[in-house]
Structure formats: structure tokens, C-alpha cells
Motif scaffolding. Sequence first.
Motif, PDB file in Angstrom:
ATOM      1  N   ASN B 153       0.819  -1.378  -0.100  1.00 60.09           N
ATOM      2  CA  ASN B 153       0.151   0.033   0.083  1.00 60.09           C
ATOM      3  C   ASN B 153       0.901   1.376   0.119  1.00 60.09           C
ATOM      4  O   ASN B 153       1.696   1.663  -0.980  1.00 60.09           O
ATOM      5  CB  ASN B 153      -1.077  -0.075   1.123  1.00 60.09           C
ATOM      6  CG  ASN B 153      -2.136  -1.146   1.223  1.00 60.09           C
ATOM      7  OD1 ASN B 153      -2.263  -1.692  -0.135  1.00 60.09           O
ATOM      8  ND2 ASN B 153      -2.476  -1.697   2.235  1.00 60.09           N
ATOM      9  N   ALA B 154       0.810   2.063   1.109  1.00 54.52           N
ATOM     10  CA  ALA B 154       1.449   3.434   1.103  1.00 54.52           C
ATOM     11  C   ALA B 154       2.980   3.077   1.387  1.00 54.52           C
ATOM     12  O   ALA B 154       3.662   4.268   1.012  1.00 54.52           O
ATOM     13  CB  ALA B 154       1.095   4.054   1.838  1.00 54.52           C
ATOM     14  N   GLY B 156       6.631   2.062   0.754  1.00 54.03           N
ATOM     15  CA  GLY B 156       7.509   1.724  -0.314  1.00 54.03           C
ATOM     16  C   GLY B 156       8.405   0.429  -0.271  1.00 54.03           C
ATOM     17  O   GLY B 156       8.599   0.125   0.979  1.00 54.03           O
ATOM     18  N   SER B 157       9.137   0.187  -1.165  1.00 54.33           N
ATOM     19  CA  SER B 157      10.022  -0.991  -1.235  1.00 54.33           C
ATOM     20  C   SER B 157      11.263  -0.449  -0.520  1.00 54.33           C
ATOM     21  O   SER B 157      11.806   0.577  -0.794  1.00 54.33           O
ATOM     22  CB  SER B 157      10.534  -1.416  -2.451  1.00 54.33           C
ATOM     23  OG  SER B 157      11.669  -2.335  -2.400  1.00 54.33           O
TER      24      SER B 157
END
Lengths: 439, 181
Positions: B153-154, B156-157
Motif C-alpha cells: 500500500n502506502a 514503499g520498497s
Amino acid sequence: MKKVGNHNSISRKLFFSLALSLAFSLTSFAQDAAPAAATEVPVATQGGDPIKGKELFNSNCAACHKLDGKATGPALRGIADRRDKQWLYKWIHNSADLIKSGDADAIKVFEENNKVAMTAFPQLSEGDIDNIIAYTSEVKAEAPAPLPGAAAGTTSQEGGLSNNLILGALALVMLMLVVMLFLVSNVLAKVAKANGIEVAPNAPRQSIWKAFVRNQFLVLVASVFLLLASGYFVYGYLMQVGVDQDYAPIQPIHFSHKIHAGDNEINCKYCHSAARVSKNAGIPSLNVCMNCHKNIAEVAEATATPEYSKAFYDEQIQKLYTAVGWDKAAQTYTGKTEPVKWVRIHNLPDFVYFNHSQHVTVAGLECQTCHGPVETYEVQKQFAPLTMGWCIDCHRKTDVKMEGNEYYAKIHAELSKKYGVEKLTAAQMGGLECGKCHY
Amino acid sequence: MKRVYKITLLFGITILVASCHNKKAPNYQYFPNMYESVGYETYSESAAFKNGKEGQLPVDGTINRGFETYDYENSTAGYELAKANLKSPLDSLDRSSDKGKALYDIYCISCHGATGDGKGKLVEREKFLGVPSYKDRVITEGSIFHVETYGLNAMGSHANQLSKHERWLVADYVLKLKSQL
């Protein structure tokens, strides 16, 4: 002449009081306006508590949903007008079941949002959901007009203006004094002439310069002094050649370390993660920016400063989106990227070796030791001179962290004995050897 | 009058020299070819490559030395698989070290908070919302690792900031925090 420097002039008083009253009236108006907006009764609360709803929304929904504008999921403002309440309960408690049951609306929503499954929230009661719906049903508050900021702007401007006025008046007074002195001397000369007093002409004296040249001792002392002084300045000038201390170039994107590392307390190594493990500290790749800025498309009102407006900061985020190819409306990457040409600030000459990981991870130094209080810099600059003298100085002063390093215990003990000290400095560990950095 | 003229001239030259010092441009260099690298400098421009950059992406299908691949795919199905099957390769020495905490305090603390309650500095300042407390979510070490690698979702990797081993260390520390909440 009496008019000069008349600080009690009526027009000045009037002007000043006008400015003051203007400034105060603006701030007081803003103060009145703020509570008015807050107490405004929300429309269509539908039995829920919007304040509790906001709390629930922020902790459960806001990861994927915004009130206005699409994020991972759709925008939720006024969702109660678009969907049936019972349907919303079912969807929030378990959206996957609803999709499986073949509900047409559910399948449509699922497909409209790139088939990303929404987390099930069985822990939310129907009352909780009512509260959230009440919050999402609130009418969008009109952005409070930037009155406080404007008022502050005018007051500071008035301050600058009156300062300038005072300075100008002072300069005028000085000029008048000079003219007056000149006039007085003229008048005196005339009076003397009228009274028949002969002003004795100056006796021809030896000029001071000729007297100076005749005195050989003075000439010698003066020339020695002059040589030393010029040597000092020439040395000073030559020593700063190639030193870029305080170098602060204009970057293609105005990145404020003050906002990121200062106000938001993001660790330096979050973005400069390579500093832990590699020679180079690394300019963060844009995907690191997007870890946060995928969600933060604009800055808060409070972030803006008199110098840099909200619009200016928002434009910088837009530049990031353009560079990384992020379509804000569709919430997807377009694939069209362009590199950001950051201007390098810290650059050691080619003939010296420096390794970040050795200093950051092994020695455990704070970034600020060499880079200065970066968390206060609106515009990044080079804090240290990065000269060899500066490196050596630190190596001489810094004690090496020896505890918990059993592998080197023996050599540490031997070196301590050799130098007769308890704590070894980096210099005593060989940090002054030429070949350590120059090879 | 002559003297006034001279003083003005001296003053003017001083101002001129002082104003030449521009903080937005780098200083003069003595023998610049001693400073400037013959080889490529990190992140420099270079005509040797088609796109004009020194920093090149690895050739498709290649990995760098020591890189370990991760075979669960970035989808809901992959997440469920990792949650059920993926096990941490850490030994007891790694698990008892404080490396996981050190990394967590750099990479996770801003949103998830020092205790994992989802009340980090960014959440407090309402920059980032909807960060759950670890207590409220069903997570396993496999699912934590999966989310660190791909994001969710919000979030990041974080695979480019943390190596595979470091991600396991963080996953272990997250479970430790969850057990303390």
C-alpha cells in the motif's frame, strides 16, 4: 533647516499608526476567523461522531485512502452519498467475500482500482464505521485564507521601511551638518574680513610625505611591516585556492534538508543508505524519494516560510514526479523518466582516498561531524574545508572506539603500550601514514 | 579633492574584489588535472554511454556478486505464500545482536515509531497517516520480509536500502517489538 530630522512630524505619526492598526486589525481578524471555521456544524453527520471518525480514519484507512483525490484506493469524501450503508459495512468487514459473492458494485470497484485487494477490517464495529462515514461526509473546509501570513508580511515590511526611513533621515542630517560647517566657516571668514582681521596665511610647512621619506628608520619599519602584511594576505589567498568551504550551488530541485532531516527527523542514512556500506555516501535514487512522496504530493501550509511559499515547494515535488515519471492523477508510473542533474558539492581530489563506510560504520561517527548541522540547512552547503590539515587534525584528536572489538584486542593492547596511553587516537593507529589515503 | 578620489577608488576595488567571491560557484583550483579524475567519477556525465550517464543499470537478467534473489512475487498471492512458508535464515547470534534495532531506528522509526505502535514522527506531524500498530496486524517473519522487499500500500520498497540479510534482521526486530506491545 528646521524641517530636517523632524521625528515628530504629523505625517510620519499618521503613517506609522496606520501601518500598526492595519497589521493588528489583520491578525485580529484572522483570530476571529479561525474558531468560526472550527465550530462550523458539519453537514450530514448521519448519527456518527466525526471526531472519533477522524481518529479511526487516520489510523485505519489513510494508508490507502485520502478524503479528496485518489491514492491506492479511491477518494472517500461523501462516500455515503454514493454507496448504501449496509453495502459499506459488508465491504469494510470483508471485501474479498463481497467480491466472491458476485456483487456487481464490488467487482466494479475492485477492477477500477487495479485489482488491489482491500485489507479486511473485522475489528471495526458498525458504530466505528458510522463514525468514519460521518467524518468522510464532512464538507471540505475552505482553506483558511492566508491572513496571518499576510499580516506578518506587512508588519515585517513596515519594519524594513521604517528602518530605511530612519537611516535615510540620518544620512540627510549628516549631509546637512557638513554643509552647515562649510557655510559657518565661510561666514566666519567673511566676518573676519569685515572686521578687518587679517587671517594669517599658513606658514609654508614641510609636507608630511616628504618628512616621512627623509626619516630612513620610519621608511625601513614601514616597508618591513608592509612586506609582512602583504605576505600574510598572499599566503591567505593561496591557501584557500581549491578549497570549497561554504560552496552552495543551486540544485535542479530545491531539496530542503531542514524540512526532511530537521523538522521531520528522518535519519540521514534513510536516504544516504550507501554511507553505511560503501565508499560513496550516494545521492539517493528517486525511488527513495517516492517511498514517501508517493503519498505526499504537496506540502502542508505550515511548511511554507516567508522566503519559500507553499506553491514553490509544491513545484519542487512536481519536478520530482516529472523526473521519476509518476502520474499523480492515475497513481501509476508512466515509464518516462529523466535524470536529475544534481550538482556535486563535496568532491575530494582524485589523489586522495576516502571511504564513508569506514567512518560511518566502523568508527561510528555522526554525519554532522564532517557535514555540519545539515538538519538546519535550507540550502545544502559544504561545511568543512576538506583540506588535508582538517583531516589530520581530526585523526589526531579522535579516540578510536576500541571496546567490543575483540578481533583487534591484541594489536590495540600493543599500541597502547607503545605510546603509553589508554585511548588510542586514529593517528596512533596509523591514520597519519601517507599511504593510507594517497596511493 | 585628489585624496577623496583615491579613497573612493580603493573602496571601490575592495567592494569589487569582495563581490567576486560567489558561493554558488566552486573556487579556483591549482593544477585542476590533479583534482579531476581521469576515470569516471561516481554519478558523473560520460559520453562513453548512450544515455550520457556514468551510473548504468545492470544488464537485464544479471545480478551483482553476492546478491540473493527473492522468488515470491509481488502480489497478494505472493504475500500470502510468504506469510505462510517463508522462514528466516538468521542464526541465534544475529537474533541476539542489536543490529536489527540499529537498522530499524534508521529505516522504520519515522513512520512505525520507536516501539512499533505506528506513531512515528511523520505520523505525529500528520505527514503520513494510516500506519497501523504491529499489535493490530497478523504478521509473520515471512510477511514482514515480503513487505520490506516489495512495500505494501502506502509503504514503499526498502530493498535498495537494505540487503537481504539486513531485511531479515529488521524483520526479527519487528517481531520482537510486536511481542512487547
